[in-house]
Design a protein around this motif. Structure first.
Motif, short mmCIF file in Angstrom:
data_model
loop_
_atom_site.label_atom_id
_atom_site.label_comp_id
_atom_site.label_asym_id
_atom_site.label_seq_id
_atom_site.Cartn_x
_atom_site.Cartn_y
_atom_site.Cartn_z
N UNK A 109 -42.64 -12.38 -22.72
CA UNK A 109 -42.31 -13.17 -23.90
C UNK A 109 -42.05 -14.61 -23.51
N UNK A 110 -42.50 -15.52 -24.37
CA UNK A 110 -42.32 -16.94 -24.11
C UNK A 110 -41.11 -17.50 -24.85
N UNK A 111 -40.72 -16.86 -25.95
CA UNK A 111 -39.55 -17.27 -26.71
C UNK A 111 -38.69 -16.04 -26.98
N UNK B 209 -41.61 -15.50 -18.26
CA UNK B 209 -40.62 -15.53 -17.18
C UNK B 209 -41.30 -15.64 -15.82
N UNK B 210 -42.37 -14.86 -15.61
CA UNK B 210 -43.08 -14.91 -14.33
C UNK B 210 -43.65 -16.29 -14.04
N UNK B 211 -44.24 -16.92 -15.05
CA UNK B 211 -44.79 -18.27 -14.87
C UNK B 211 -43.69 -19.27 -14.56
N UNK B 212 -42.56 -19.16 -15.25
CA UNK B 212 -41.44 -20.06 -14.98
C UNK B 212 -40.96 -19.90 -13.54
N UNK B 213 -40.79 -18.67 -13.11
CA UNK B 213 -40.27 -18.43 -11.77
C UNK B 213 -41.22 -18.97 -10.70
N UNK C 230 -36.22 -20.82 -23.32
CA UNK C 230 -37.43 -20.79 -24.14
C UNK C 230 -38.31 -22.00 -23.87
N UNK C 231 -39.55 -21.74 -23.51
CA UNK C 231 -40.58 -22.77 -23.44
C UNK C 231 -41.92 -22.09 -23.61
N UNK C 232 -42.99 -22.78 -23.23
CA UNK C 232 -44.33 -22.24 -23.45
C UNK C 232 -44.80 -21.35 -22.31
N UNK C 233 -43.91 -20.91 -21.44
CA UNK C 233 -44.28 -20.07 -20.32
C UNK C 233 -43.50 -18.77 -20.35
N UNK D 63 -32.23 3.40 -17.15
CA UNK D 63 -31.13 2.58 -17.63
C UNK D 63 -31.04 1.27 -16.85
N UNK D 64 -31.25 1.33 -15.53
CA UNK D 64 -31.24 0.14 -14.70
C UNK D 64 -32.38 -0.80 -15.07
N UNK D 65 -33.56 -0.24 -15.36
CA UNK D 65 -34.71 -1.05 -15.74
C UNK D 65 -34.45 -1.77 -17.06
N UNK D 66 -33.90 -1.04 -18.05
CA UNK D 66 -33.63 -1.65 -19.36
C UNK D 66 -32.51 -2.68 -19.26
N UNK D 67 -31.51 -2.44 -18.42
CA UNK D 67 -30.47 -3.45 -18.21
C UNK D 67 -31.07 -4.72 -17.61
N UNK D 68 -32.01 -4.56 -16.69
CA UNK D 68 -32.71 -5.72 -16.13
C UNK D 68 -33.47 -6.47 -17.22
N UNK D 69 -34.13 -5.72 -18.12
CA UNK D 69 -34.83 -6.36 -19.23
C UNK D 69 -33.87 -7.14 -20.11
N UNK D 70 -32.67 -6.58 -20.35
CA UNK D 70 -31.66 -7.30 -21.14
C UNK D 70 -31.25 -8.59 -20.45
N UNK D 71 -31.06 -8.51 -19.13
CA UNK D 71 -30.72 -9.73 -18.39
C UNK D 71 -31.83 -10.76 -18.45
N UNK D 72 -33.10 -10.32 -18.38
CA UNK D 72 -34.23 -11.25 -18.47
C UNK D 72 -34.25 -11.93 -19.83
#
Length: 700
Positions: A64-66, A276-280, A271-274, A256-265
């Motif tokens: 997601x970008x936003x 998360x992977x592109x930003x990192x 928010x920008x035009x990129x 549960x650990x995977x979904x918690x990581x998604x919540x943290x992400x």
């Protein structure tokens, strides 16, 4: 044809129904898992689905970008948590009931997590499970929950500023009504999202605690069931049930650990035009100097005896290679941007941009704004949304009230500062031409004398800009005193807003162009499509309709009752094409509304009338088309002005009632000098209303 249309719409209808039923079906499935016993094969399917769902949620969060692109995340988090808990209940039931039959009693997924991942050693399994719970509960979930809490607080605190910024852009004409509505909705959704995330993070924390309790209950319950119900020795019961409990806990905690990581992400991303992977990647590996310094540090550590030299030096070489590649790519990009394909050097990009900017284009053609407001620099805070400028909200209210009263939406008021004006001066422009100006003092209040105020006030004498009344600029401390003495006290933004409102009302006909006519026609077509289709443009052209509506607005007649206007045109337009004559006929149709506008209620009408002799002379002049003699015209102007003054002194409406034949001629002649005068035809008055001539024009 209808069958074909039905068939074409059917797939969309089915797809919509499927999406609507997805939530209730999932809830029913979760409740069924909690109540009904499930076979091992179904548990394998549901556990696998739970893992796949967690991975999908993480991937969506990464791409997601936003933030609002995944606005359903709090709800999905709730459903996924309920699904895991339901699976825990179902698996606990089958472990306690069938655990004595072997390690595959709860399915092959639980068996694999209990044996393969921890090597069949329940002690290792307990340690791994506790570590996963600590990571999930103490690190990821706690951090994500805190970020969501702070994000919700700052989002709620920033909502008024964002709303005012949207209003400022709307009033300045930078965005339209639809874009402003979309931005307001987005601001509201953003606050709702972070508020939901603040609460949704508690689901994951509660799930982690529930995982620990379920593990303990399964182990204790399994030992008791194995030894008491099935006569198993303690060691065998422990090995069997503890491994099953460990497998069950791990197969639930990893998703549960995977979904918690998604919540943290979701809550930590900017928010920008990129994604998360592109930003990192772009922000972490964009500077070659960072790679060189990191390679130097790890290389020095790799040279120390006793350290894992091979691994450290391997990473040193990798970082240096990455730095060389990044620097080479950067240099190649600069070279390719500065050199043409044939080897000739191109112009410097900055110089080229400035050269292009100096060239005239059609973008340089600036059209005049329909309505504009220019302010001096001391008045800028009054129109600045970032500084809580009150005038923006007042202007928005003026446009909305005008649309409700007059029947069309006036143009957007474009606001800009003008350093050529004195600091407290403002100008109101229409089509680039000044139609009004004034001076206001932001820190003071204007005390206006409505005509019955007593005493004097200490302050700076001035004149109210809209109606020319005597006024005084006073300080805040004198406000109550001025109100006690009968003055009307208003702030600076109200002074400007009142002036603007008055000028918009006085120039309504000029603000109503062909574009507004077409927009109003489109609006009416939705309610009366058949009538409009038969009338326009077949019988009445858009030009004639525009002229008729302009004539009505020029004499301050509301065009809200478009049904009556359209009906009158449909009745008379086939035999009459002159817009002025059509306007007179429309006014008769609107007579009740016009009468009520100036004489609300059902009482007596106090109007200005014409002397019988003068009226006869005027009718002869109107029928012959010879016009008024200079002496009669001058006498008519003088006496009408006197009658109007008497009418205003009595507090009666400034209405001159004349014969229907004379209305158009006298309106055009008298309203040039007396724009406040209203000339009405005797055919526009309802028969049941009594009339009294409070003043006579032309009498002795």
């Amino acid at each position: 044809m209808s069958n074909i249309a039905t068939k074409l719409r059917l797939p969309n209808l089915k797809e919509t129904q499927w999406q609507i039923l997805a939530g209730p079906v999932l809830i029913m499935l979760i409740l069924a898992m909690m109540v009904l016993p499930l076979p091992a094969f179904l548990l394998d399917l549901f556990f696998t689905f739970n893992i796949v769902l967690a991975l999908m949620i993480l991937m969506v969060a990464m791409f997601t970008q936003r933030t609002l692109e995944f606005a359903a995340f709090p709800t999905i988090l709730l459903f996924s948590t309920l699904l895991r808990l339901a699976l825990n209940v179902a698996s606990t039931r089958i472990i306690l009931m069938e655990g004595h039959t072997g390690s595959a009693a709860a399915g092959h997924v639980v068996e694999a997590f209990g044996h393969f991942l921890v090597g069949g050693n329940f002690a290792i399994g307990i340690v791994v499970f506790i570590i996963l719970v600590i990571i999930n509960f103490m690190v990821i979930t706690k951090g994500a929950g805190r970020i969501a809490e702070v994000g919700a607080r700052f989002t709620l605190d920033g909502m008024p500023g964002k709303q005012m910024a949207i209003d400022a852009d709307l009033n300045a004409g930078l965005i339209g009504e639809e874009e402003a509505k979309r931005r307001r909705t987005e601001v509201t959704q953003e606050s709702d999202f972070y508020g939901s995330m603040d609460g949704a993070s508690k689901f994951v924390r509660g799930d982690a605690i529930a995982g620990i309790l379920i593990l303990v209950i399964e182990m204790v319950g399994g030992l008791l069931v194995g030894m008491l119900s099935h006569g198993m020795p303690f060691g065998q019961a422990g090995e069997t049930y503890v491994l099953l409990a460990i497998g069950d806990g791990l197969v639930a905690q990893i998703p549960a650990l995977i979904i918690s990581t998604a919540a943290g992400v979701i809550v930590t991303r900017v928010s920008n035009e990129q994604s998360v992977g592109e930003q990192m990647f772009t922000q972490l590996f964009s500077n070659p100097r960072v790679m060189v310094l990191a390679a130097g540090v790890i290389g020095l550590l790799g040279l120390i005896p006793g350290m894992p030299n091979f691994v450290f030096l391997l990473f040193t070489g990798g970082l240096l290679g990455l730095a060389w590649w990044l620097r080479g790519a950067d240099g190649k990009g600069r070279t390719s941007s500065g050199t043409a394909a044939d080897g000739q050097t191109e112009k410097d990009p900055i110089k080229q941009e400035s050269l292009q900017a100096s060239e005239a284009t059609w973008q340089d053609v600036q059209f005049e704004d329909m309505l504009g407001l220019e302010v001096g620099y001391r008045l800028i805070p009054m129109v600045d949304g970032a500084q809580s400028g009150e005038l923006l909200g007042r202007i928005r209210g003026i446009r909305k009230k005008f649309a409700q009263d007059m029947g069309f939406l006036p143009p957007v008021v474009h606001i800009r500062d003008n350093l050529d004006l004195t600091p407290t001066h403002y100008r109101i422009l229409m089509k680039g031409v000044e139609i009004g100006s004034g001076e206001t003092q932001p820190e003071r209040w204007m005390a206006i004398n409505p005509g019955n105020a007593v005493g004097s006030l200490e302050g700076e004498p001035c004149q109210e800009p809209a109606f020319g009344l005597e006024a005084v600029w006073i300080d805040e401390v004198l406000r109550e005193q001025a109100q006690t003495q009968g003055y009307t006290v208003v702030d600076a933004s109200t002074v400007m807003a009142t002036h603007l409102n008055h000028l918009i009302a006085m120039n309504a006909s000029d603000l109503f162009g062909r574009q507004e006519t077409q927009q109003l026609l489109d609006r009416i077509t939705k309610d009366m499509p058949k009538l409009i289709e038969d009338l326009i443009p077949g019988t009445v052209s858009l030009t004639v309709l525009h002229k008729v509506l302009q004539n009505l607005l020029a004499e301050r007649v509301s065009i809200r009752d478009m049904r009556s206007i359209i009906e009158a045109l449909a009745e008379h337009a086939p035999g009459q094409t002159d817009p002025d004559e059509l306007t007179a006929l429309v006014r008769v149709k609107l007579g009740r509304a016009i009468t009520h506008q100036w004489f609300p209620g059902s009482g007596e009408l106090q109007v200005i009338g014409l002397d019988v002799g003068l009226e006869r002379i005027l009718i002869q002049a109107a029928q012959s088309g010879s016009g008024l003699e200079p002496g009669i015209a001058e006498n008519l102007m003088i006496q009408t002005e006197r009658a109007l003054q008497r009418q205003e002194a009595m507090g009666a409406p400034p209405v001159l009632l004349v014969n229907h034949i004379l209305r158009m001629m006298l309106s055009r002649f008298l309203r040039r000098a007396m724009p406040q005068l209203v000339v009405m035809s005797n055919m526009e008055i309802a028969n049941h209303r009594p009339i009294r001539m409070s003043s006579i024009v032309g009498g002795q």
